[in-house]
Design a protein around this motif. Structure first.
Motif, PDB file in Angstrom:
ATOM      1  N   VAL A  78       0.850  -1.202   0.000  1.00  0.00           N
ATOM      2  CA  VAL A  78       0.000   0.000   0.000  1.00  0.00           C
ATOM      3  C   VAL A  78       0.888   1.257   0.000  1.00  0.00           C
ATOM      4  CG1 VAL A  78      -1.640   1.325   1.399  1.00  0.00           C
ATOM      5  CG2 VAL A  78      -1.999  -1.116   1.028  1.00  0.00           C
ATOM      6  N   ARG A  79       1.942   1.238   0.798  1.00  0.00           N
ATOM      7  CA  ARG A  79       2.854   2.399   0.796  1.00  0.00           C
ATOM      8  C   ARG A  79       3.468   2.621  -0.585  1.00  0.00           C
ATOM      9  NH1 ARG A  79       5.939   1.230   6.472  1.00  0.00           N
ATOM     10  NH2 ARG A  79       4.647   2.540   7.810  1.00  0.00           N
ATOM     11  N   GLN A  80       3.844   1.521  -1.214  1.00  0.00           N
ATOM     12  CA  GLN A  80       4.483   1.650  -2.534  1.00  0.00           C
ATOM     13  C   GLN A  80       3.497   2.227  -3.552  1.00  0.00           C
ATOM     14  OE1 GLN A  80       6.492  -1.828  -3.990  1.00  0.00           O
ATOM     15  NE2 GLN A  80       6.804  -0.922  -6.009  1.00  0.00           N
ATOM     16  N   LYS A  81       2.273   1.718  -3.532  1.00  0.00           N
ATOM     17  CA  LYS A  81       1.271   2.203  -4.485  1.00  0.00           C
ATOM     18  C   LYS A  81       1.007   3.692  -4.263  1.00  0.00           C
ATOM     19  CE  LYS A  81      -1.766  -1.312  -5.332  1.00  0.00           C
ATOM     20  NZ  LYS A  81      -3.089  -1.968  -5.297  1.00  0.00           N
ATOM     21  N   ALA A  82       0.866   4.084  -2.993  1.00  0.00           N
ATOM     22  CA  ALA A  82       0.616   5.507  -2.691  1.00  0.00           C
ATOM     23  C   ALA A  82       1.830   6.347  -3.084  1.00  0.00           C
ATOM     24  CB  ALA A  82       0.293   5.678  -1.208  1.00  0.00           C
ATOM     25  N   GLY A  83       3.016   5.813  -2.822  1.00  0.00           N
ATOM     26  CA  GLY A  83       4.239   6.565  -3.138  1.00  0.00           C
ATOM     27  C   GLY A  83       4.408   6.777  -4.629  1.00  0.00           C
ATOM     28  N   GLU A  84       3.960   5.816  -5.423  1.00  0.00           N
ATOM     29  CA  GLU A  84       4.127   5.930  -6.882  1.00  0.00           C
ATOM     30  C   GLU A  84       3.085   6.836  -7.524  1.00  0.00           C
ATOM     31  OE1 GLU A  84       6.217   1.552  -7.490  1.00  0.00           O
ATOM     32  OE2 GLU A  84       4.117   1.832  -8.084  1.00  0.00           O
ATOM     33  N   ALA A  85       2.031   7.149  -6.793  1.00  0.00           N
ATOM     34  CA  ALA A  85       0.968   7.996  -7.369  1.00  0.00           C
ATOM     35  C   ALA A  85       1.410   9.455  -7.391  1.00  0.00           C
ATOM     36  CB  ALA A  85      -0.305   7.859  -6.535  1.00  0.00           C
ATOM     37  N   SER A  86       0.918  10.182  -8.396  1.00  0.00           N
ATOM     38  CA  SER A  86       1.182  11.624  -8.401  1.00  0.00           C
ATOM     39  C   SER A  86      -0.046  12.405  -7.939  1.00  0.00           C
ATOM     40  CB  SER A  86       1.633  12.092  -9.781  1.00  0.00           C
ATOM     41  OG  SER A  86       0.696  11.682 -10.739  1.00  0.00           O
ATOM     42  N   SER A  87      -1.184  11.736  -7.873  1.00  0.00           N
ATOM     43  CA  SER A  87      -2.387  12.374  -7.324  1.00  0.00           C
ATOM     44  C   SER A  87      -3.367  11.276  -6.917  1.00  0.00           C
ATOM     45  CB  SER A  87      -3.031  13.318  -8.339  1.00  0.00           C
ATOM     46  OG  SER A  87      -3.357  12.621  -9.514  1.00  0.00           O
ATOM     47  N   PHE A  88      -4.416  11.698  -6.216  1.00  0.00           N
ATOM     48  CA  PHE A  88      -5.359  10.720  -5.658  1.00  0.00           C
ATOM     49  C   PHE A  88      -6.807  11.137  -5.884  1.00  0.00           C
ATOM     50  CE2 PHE A  88      -1.513  10.340  -3.160  1.00  0.00           C
ATOM     51  CZ  PHE A  88      -1.338   8.968  -3.074  1.00  0.00           C
ATOM     52  N   VAL A  89      -7.642  10.112  -6.012  1.00  0.00           N
ATOM     53  CA  VAL A  89      -9.091  10.309  -5.885  1.00  0.00           C
ATOM     54  C   VAL A  89      -9.487   9.499  -4.658  1.00  0.00           C
ATOM     55  CG1 VAL A  89     -11.337   9.912  -6.922  1.00  0.00           C
ATOM     56  CG2 VAL A  89      -9.398  10.547  -8.384  1.00  0.00           C
ATOM     57  N   PHE A  90      -9.966  10.175  -3.624  1.00  0.00           N
ATOM     58  CA  PHE A  90     -10.398   9.490  -2.406  1.00  0.00           C
ATOM     59  C   PHE A  90     -11.908   9.287  -2.462  1.00  0.00           C
ATOM     60  CE2 PHE A  90      -7.198   9.415   1.143  1.00  0.00           C
ATOM     61  CZ  PHE A  90      -6.095   9.709   0.367  1.00  0.00           C
ATOM     62  N   VAL A  91     -12.352   8.028  -2.530  1.00  0.00           N
ATOM     63  CA  VAL A  91     -13.790   7.736  -2.521  1.00  0.00           C
ATOM     64  C   VAL A  91     -14.145   7.307  -1.096  1.00  0.00           C
ATOM     65  CG1 VAL A  91     -15.659   6.438  -3.565  1.00  0.00           C
ATOM     66  CG2 VAL A  91     -13.608   6.960  -4.918  1.00  0.00           C
ATOM     67  N   VAL A  92     -14.884   8.156  -0.403  1.00  0.00           N
ATOM     68  CA  VAL A  92     -15.079   7.960   1.040  1.00  0.00           C
ATOM     69  C   VAL A  92     -16.569   7.887   1.371  1.00  0.00           C
ATOM     70  CG1 VAL A  92     -14.462   8.823   3.327  1.00  0.00           C
ATOM     71  CG2 VAL A  92     -13.021   9.409   1.363  1.00  0.00           C
ATOM     72  N   PRO A  93     -17.021   6.772   1.943  1.00  0.00           N
ATOM     73  CA  PRO A  93     -18.435   6.697   2.328  1.00  0.00           C
ATOM     74  C   PRO A  93     -18.689   7.396   3.659  1.00  0.00           C
ATOM     75  CG  PRO A  93     -17.358   4.648   2.949  1.00  0.00           C
ATOM     76  CD  PRO A  93     -16.292   5.527   2.313  1.00  0.00           C
ATOM     77  N   GLU A  94     -19.930   7.791   3.855  1.00  0.00           N
ATOM     78  CA  GLU A  94     -20.301   8.347   5.168  1.00  0.00           C
ATOM     79  C   GLU A  94     -20.844   7.213   6.023  1.00  0.00           C
ATOM     80  OE1 GLU A  94     -22.022  12.265   5.439  1.00  0.00           O
ATOM     81  OE2 GLU A  94     -23.575  11.493   6.773  1.00  0.00           O
ATOM     82  N   TRP A  95     -20.181   6.951   7.103  1.00  0.00           N
ATOM     83  CA  TRP A  95     -20.598   5.930   8.063  1.00  0.00           C
ATOM     84  C   TRP A  95     -20.837   6.612   9.400  1.00  0.00           C
ATOM     85  CZ3 TRP A  95     -16.699   1.203   7.525  1.00  0.00           C
ATOM     86  CH2 TRP A  95     -16.925   0.558   6.299  1.00  0.00           C
TER      87      TRP A  95
END
Ligand SMILES: Cc1cc2nc3c(=O)[nH]c(=O)nc-3n(C[C@H](O)[C@H](O)[C@H](O)COP(=O)(O)O)c2cc1C
Length: 213
Positions: A78-95
């Protein structure tokens, strides 16, 4: 004239699906964003599939239960995948009016090294009429030490079970498709503008690893 719902190419974008439920609507929306709006070009971290251990301050175990991945393997991947990204789309549910606890756990494993000064588009989802509280929560408290750079545009997908589902010709589906395309174009522009200056922006992290509070 309003924008069209066209796909956008964003170099090295990562979709983070913050629901840690199986078969979540957040995952369905994440998949839809990837295939319809991002030309299929996005990596994905899914907190249901990528089962991060609950952070307790100790090193993750490198012993795999049942022959699968060890907790240390999951954290590293997970760290590697996040580190390789240049930007993010965070899909976050409301719980319960909150972002899922697993997302807070993600921020304890993955921090400024992987996230700082990278632009992120917030997409919140709700089966009902929620979503705004999660936007506020994320903007209020998930950036201080990560220095994650949430762009000002955001998407709130209410009545998510029926969004881009089987009902044909819904005006709201078309509106949200155009709005999504517009928000992703903005994410692309922020990504291209910020990527060249990221190393300069992150240089001060060694002097000031934590944001002021
Ligand atoms: C534990 C839990 C609490 C929830 N609380 C809320 C809430 O406070 N507001 C809301 O709009 N929806 C709430 N929902 C419904 C979600 O909006 C719905 O499950 C939706 O599909 C997004 O979550 P998912 O990505 O996990 O599927 C809740 C769902 C769960 C599982």
């Amino acid at each position: 004239m309003s924008a069209q719902a066209q796909p956008v190419h964003i170099q090295d974008v990562c979709i983070l699906v913050a629901s840690h439920r199986a078969d979540s609507q957040s995952r369905r929306i994440g998949d839809h964003l990837k295939s319809r709006f991002l030309e299929g070009q996005a990596t994905m971290i899914d907190l249901n599939e990528d089962k991060l251990p609950l952070w307790d301050g100790s090193e993750p175990s490198d012993e795999a239960a049942g022959g699968g991945e060890s907790p240390a393997d999951v954290v590293n991947r997970v760290r590697q995948k996040a580190g390789e990204a240049s930007s993010f789309v965070f899909v976050v549910p409301e719980w319960h009016g909150m972002a899922p606890a697993g997302l807070k756990n993600f921020f304890l494993w993955v921090g400024a090294e992987e996230l700082a000064h990278k632009p992120a588009l917030l997409v919140t989802v709700s089966a009902g009429t929620g979503g705004a509280m999660v936007v506020n929560e994320m903007r209020a408290n998930s950036y201080k030490n990560t220095r994650l750079n949430y762009i000002p545009e955001q998407l709130i997908f209410r009545d998510v079970n029926n969004l881009w589902a089987d009902i044909q010709d819904r005006e709201s589906d078309e509106y949200l498709a155009k709005r999504t395309s517009c928000a992703l174009k903005q994410l692309k522009l922020y990504t291209e503008a910020l990527s060249p200056v990221r190393s300069e922006l992150t240089a001060s992290l060694k002097d000031y690893p934590n944001g002021m509070s």
